[in-house]
Structures are given as C-alpha cells and as structure tokens.
Enzyme design. Sequence first.
Site, mmCIF file in Angstrom:
data_model
loop_
_atom_site.group_PDB
_atom_site.id
_atom_site.type_symbol
_atom_site.label_atom_id
_atom_site.label_comp_id
_atom_site.label_asym_id
_atom_site.label_seq_id
_atom_site.Cartn_x
_atom_site.Cartn_y
_atom_site.Cartn_z
ATOM 1 N N LEU A 17 -22.156 44.705 52.762
ATOM 2 C CA LEU A 17 -23.312 45.135 53.555
ATOM 3 C C LEU A 17 -24.347 44.022 53.619
ATOM 4 C CD1 LEU A 17 -23.700 48.764 52.173
ATOM 5 C CD2 LEU A 17 -22.254 47.898 54.026
ATOM 6 N N GLU A 48 -31.869 57.932 44.403
ATOM 7 C CA GLU A 48 -32.625 56.701 44.653
ATOM 8 C C GLU A 48 -33.996 56.753 43.980
ATOM 9 O OE1 GLU A 48 -31.422 53.827 46.343
ATOM 10 O OE2 GLU A 48 -29.692 55.032 45.795
ATOM 11 N N ARG A 106 -38.825 42.784 51.318
ATOM 12 C CA ARG A 106 -39.485 42.467 50.045
ATOM 13 C C ARG A 106 -39.394 40.983 49.676
ATOM 14 N NH1 ARG A 106 -36.302 47.350 47.129
ATOM 15 N NH2 ARG A 106 -34.914 46.907 48.896
ATOM 16 N N GLY A 108 -30.733 52.875 42.241
ATOM 17 C CA GLY A 108 -30.296 54.269 42.245
ATOM 18 C C GLY A 108 -29.848 54.653 40.829
ATOM 19 N N LYS A 138 -29.849 2.213 52.703
ATOM 20 C CA LYS A 138 -29.588 3.228 53.729
ATOM 21 C C LYS A 138 -28.468 2.758 54.645
ATOM 22 C CE LYS A 138 -30.691 3.375 57.728
ATOM 23 N NZ LYS A 138 -31.228 3.299 59.095
ATOM 24 N N ASP A 150 -26.523 41.528 48.597
ATOM 25 C CA ASP A 150 -27.622 40.902 47.854
ATOM 26 C C ASP A 150 -27.391 40.925 46.341
ATOM 27 O OD1 ASP A 150 -27.932 43.621 47.486
ATOM 28 O OD2 ASP A 150 -30.065 43.674 47.962
HETATM 29 C C1 UD1 Z 1 -29.083 49.983 47.021
HETATM 30 C C2 UD1 Z 1 -28.563 51.365 46.601
HETATM 31 C C3 UD1 Z 1 -29.019 51.627 45.167
HETATM 32 C C4 UD1 Z 1 -28.487 50.538 44.265
HETATM 33 C C5 UD1 Z 1 -28.871 49.139 44.763
HETATM 34 C C6 UD1 Z 1 -28.112 48.094 43.975
HETATM 35 C C7 UD1 Z 1 -28.441 52.838 48.554
HETATM 36 C C8 UD1 Z 1 -29.089 53.932 49.328
HETATM 37 N N1 UD1 Z 1 -29.092 52.384 47.489
HETATM 38 O O1 UD1 Z 1 -30.483 50.039 47.001
HETATM 39 O O2 UD1 Z 1 -28.541 52.896 44.740
HETATM 40 O O3 UD1 Z 1 -28.981 50.740 42.933
HETATM 41 O O4 UD1 Z 1 -28.530 48.968 46.151
HETATM 42 O O5 UD1 Z 1 -28.515 46.787 44.257
HETATM 43 O O6 UD1 Z 1 -27.337 52.451 48.897
HETATM 44 N N2 UD1 Z 1 -28.069 47.167 54.349
HETATM 45 C C9 UD1 Z 1 -27.453 47.186 55.575
HETATM 46 N N3 UD1 Z 1 -27.861 48.108 56.503
HETATM 47 C C10 UD1 Z 1 -28.836 49.011 56.232
HETATM 48 C C11 UD1 Z 1 -29.464 48.983 54.966
HETATM 49 C C12 UD1 Z 1 -29.046 48.043 54.037
HETATM 50 O O7 UD1 Z 1 -26.571 46.396 55.862
HETATM 51 O O8 UD1 Z 1 -29.129 49.818 57.138
HETATM 52 C C13 UD1 Z 1 -27.615 46.148 53.365
HETATM 53 C C14 UD1 Z 1 -28.701 45.183 52.969
HETATM 54 O O9 UD1 Z 1 -28.640 43.989 53.750
HETATM 55 C C15 UD1 Z 1 -28.370 44.880 51.515
HETATM 56 C C16 UD1 Z 1 -27.616 46.115 51.051
HETATM 57 O O10 UD1 Z 1 -27.249 46.832 52.198
HETATM 58 O O11 UD1 Z 1 -27.521 43.761 51.391
HETATM 59 C C17 UD1 Z 1 -28.457 47.007 50.143
HETATM 60 O O12 UD1 Z 1 -29.638 47.381 50.816
HETATM 61 P P1 UD1 Z 1 -31.021 47.425 50.059
HETATM 62 O O13 UD1 Z 1 -32.065 47.859 51.021
HETATM 63 O O14 UD1 Z 1 -31.239 46.183 49.307
HETATM 64 O O15 UD1 Z 1 -30.747 48.637 49.037
HETATM 65 P P2 UD1 Z 1 -31.445 48.897 47.641
HETATM 66 O O16 UD1 Z 1 -32.773 49.519 47.870
HETATM 67 O O17 UD1 Z 1 -31.421 47.693 46.798
HETATM 68 CA CA CA Z 2 -30.801 45.595 47.081
#
Ligand code: UD1
Ligand code: CA
Length: 461
Positions: A8, A154, A15, A139, A350, A102
């Site tokens: 993902l 969450e 942030r 989460g 260079k 991430d």
């Molecule tokens: C998420 C999890 C959380 C977990 C954490 C671990 C969910 C709802 N929450 O939270 O339980 O503890 O990761 O690091 O899954 N992304 C998309 N499309 C979207 C939203 C997000 O591709 O619509 C991708 C982001 O680019 C990112 C990843 O999903 O790489 C996680 O999204 P992020 O918003 O960082 O989730 P967290 O709040 O960290």
């Molecule tokens: Ca995250």
Amino acid sequence: MRKFVVVLAAGKGTRMKSRLYKVLHQVCGKTMVEHVVEAAQAIKPDKIVTVVGNGAEEVKKVLAGKSEFALQEKQLGTGDAVLTAKDQLAGEKGATLVITGDTPLFTSETFQKLFDYHENKGNAATVLTAQAPNPYGYGRIIRDDQDNVLRIVEQKDGSPEDLKVKEINTGVFCFDNQLLFEALTHVDNQNAQGEYYLTDVLEILRNEGQRIGAYRMRDFSESIGVNDRIALAQATKIMQQRINEKHMANGVTFIDPATAYIDADVKIDCDTVIEGNVVIKGKSVIGRNCLITSGSRIVDSQIGDCVTVTLSTIENSQMDEQTDIGPNSHLRPGSIIRKHAHIGNFVEVKNAEIGENSKVGHLTYVGDATLGKDINVGCGTIFANYDGVKKDHINVGDHAFIGSGATLVAPVNIADHAFVAADSTITKDVQRYDMAIARGHQVNKPDYWHKLPLSQDQNWQ
Ligand code: UD1
Ligand code: CA
C-alpha cells in the site's frame, strides 16, 4: 501454495510535512517503498501489486520492473486501497501478504515466517503483531480471555481500555486471497476517520466463522511505521546498524559504527577500515584493505583494493588499487585515478583521468584532462579548462613534469617527457623532450636598498 503481495503506497503522508510523498522518503539511500518491495521480492511471490495514488508516477518509476500497479484515485483508507488491486488478484487462489509501504525495516525472513505460520494454522487471515513500548498511533490487537484475536482497533477509535493494549498491528497481514477480496466488499467507513479500514477484515472474517489469528514477532523495531520525521530518523538508525553489522560480519572494521553512514546498496570488501563520521552513498563499491578516514564522503564511486581516502569527498568517480587521496581533496564526477597514483591535499579533480603512478600533490585543480603515467604535477597548478563559454580538454603525456604554479590553458597538449617550468602560463603545445618556460624574466636591481630614503635613517643602517 501460490503467494501474492499487495503493497500500500497511495497515501500522501501528511504527517511528514513534506512535498515528497511519504513512501518516497529514503532510509539509508533507498526509498521506503523499495525496501518493502525488495524484501517482498525475496520470498519469490507469484505477483506483487503496489497500490499507488499520490505521486503515482514517481512511485512507479522507482519500482519499475519490480511490481505491477493498481491506481487508487482517492485515498479512502487501507481497505479501499487493497480493493483497487482486485482486477489483478481477486480471482486467484492462494495466500496474499499485505504490507504498508511505510514500514521499511521488515525482512523477508519475517514475511516468510508469517506465511508459514498462516499456512500451518490453516487461517483465513493472520495479522503480524508486535509489543510496542509506546503503541500510540498504531492499531491495537483486541483479544478475548482465551487469547483469541477478536479485532483491531485504531488509535482514533479506541476506548481508553483498548488503548492500554501494547500489542499492535504491524500493518502486515496474510490472507486467503479469495476470502480477502470477498470480505473487503463488506468493509464500511463508520469510524472516527471515515475511512475503509483493512483492519476491519479480521472481524468480518471472524463473524463469518473463519479462522483468524495473529503471529507475534519478537522485535518491535522491525515493524516501525514511518508516519513522521521522528520515526524516519529512528528507522534510519536501526537500518544503519543493520547495514554496518552486515559489513562487520563480512570482515569490515568499523571504528565507530554509530557514526558510519553506509547506504543499503554499498558494497565493501574485507579488511577495509571505516573510521567514524564517514558517509558512503548510493551504489559505491569499496575494495579490500582500504582505509576511509573520518570526514570522508563517497558517493556512487568505485574504490579499488588498498586505497586510502583521507578526509576527502569523492563523487561518481573511480580510484584504482593502491591509490590515495587527501586530506581535504575532492574528486568531482568523471574522475578516474589509475593504479598507484597519488592525489594529495587540497586538490580538485573533475572529469579527468590521472594515469598510473602520477602525482598531484598539493593545491591543484585538474579539470577536463587526460594525464598519462609517471607524471608529476607541481604545487598550485591550474588546468584552466573554461574560457567563459565552453570547456576544453588538456592532455599531458607520460613522464611529463609540470612545475609548480603553472597554468595550462585549454585546449593544449603537453607531450610525453615534456617539461613545463614553474609559474609558466602555457597556451601552446609542448613537444616531446622539450621544456616550456612562459614567464617574465627575472631582473635584479643592484644595491637597491641604498636608494631608499629609509636607508638614511640611523636606526636602519
Ligand atoms: C495503519 C493501520 C494500523 C497499523 C499501522 C502500522 C489501518 C486502518 N491502520 O495505520 O492498524 O498499526 O498502519 O504501521 O490499516 N494507504 C493507501 N491508501 C489509503 C490509505 C493509506 O495506499 O487510502 C497507504 C499509505 O500510503 C501507507 C499505508 O497505506 O503506506 C498505511 O497508511 P497510514 O495512513 O500510514 O496508516 P496508519 O495510520 O499508520
Ligand atoms: Ca503508517
């Protein structure tokens, strides 16, 4: 069993407070999403699909050839993100690993263990969990009295009781592929963030009577999710230690590994010594038995065996075996230092080749030039390569001698065995065995002192 991976990577990363999309931030010289995808590749899945959205084109570029892509137009949550991969995956039979883009520190061993556990237990879904010393932002894994996983809550949705839980969702899951895509259609966005949460799939499957579970990993640090710059620095520190320990295991000595910053793809051969405060970046390769001292920075360069780099900067250049440089010198892009050549202090090179055994000892600029073998370039020599409009080339032949303080004005050729006298400004070619002198003649004024008014002063007699 067939294996699939969904990464993902569509989020913006608010942030991070950055113009760069989150998953493109680098940890030890490599974007976070590449770390994730490369670790996933190592378990040899049948297919990897990366979900892109924000910065889609840039993300696709860094992952070209390593992943397929699905486009999530609007970032409606992690559940919605996985659903965008349905065209590529929904029909497939097998197990699907979902990873957030991430979390750069996961190793392929951990992914493999999760797969094995998931398969052995016959689960429909298995979440990878860890004990977080400070679980804020993650989460939480909610279990019943018998330790069975019930659901994931969450941070923003949790009750005070839920938020006390320190077992967190690392963001990595293994699912039965078909059950995953079926369950995703039942996820809603009735929560504090108004998002479709992937995490809800667990509870949905459980309510359907499917077997769900959690695989606890021991080392929380591997699961750090990078949402802000503080976590980015923490992840970098951990990755740095991991990289340096890998090199130490291969026979490289680090005087102070805590301050040696080596990028993930750098190669270093055994018996090389890396002092503290050294930076080695990109695709650099360092040979055997080298010494890289404090204050050195090497970027995308090839360093051969038995090379000493003392407090110097080397970029997109090559130093062959048994050469040395520094202190305080700079190889700019396109420099090649051949075997046994010596680059001393305060020298800038260079786009130039310095031939075997040649010496450029002090305070010199060599730009756009080809130097042969066994040349001595005296102190303070300038290769004047730029006429204000264009750069020209200078050749210096084997065994030539360039006296101190010479200025060689490009384009010009100094032949083999030619001499240039100190302080000469050379604008014409110098032939083999010749010497060029191009400076004002010295004139000595006899008895000059006595002509000065000062000389009448008793105190100065
Ligand atoms: C998420 C999890 C959380 C977990 C954490 C671990 C969910 C709802 N929450 O939270 O339980 O503890 O990761 O690091 O899954 N992304 C998309 N499309 C979207 C939203 C997000 O591709 O619509 C991708 C982001 O680019 C990112 C990843 O999903 O790489 C996680 O999204 P992020 O918003 O960082 O989730 P967290 O709040 O960290
Ligand atoms: Ca995250």
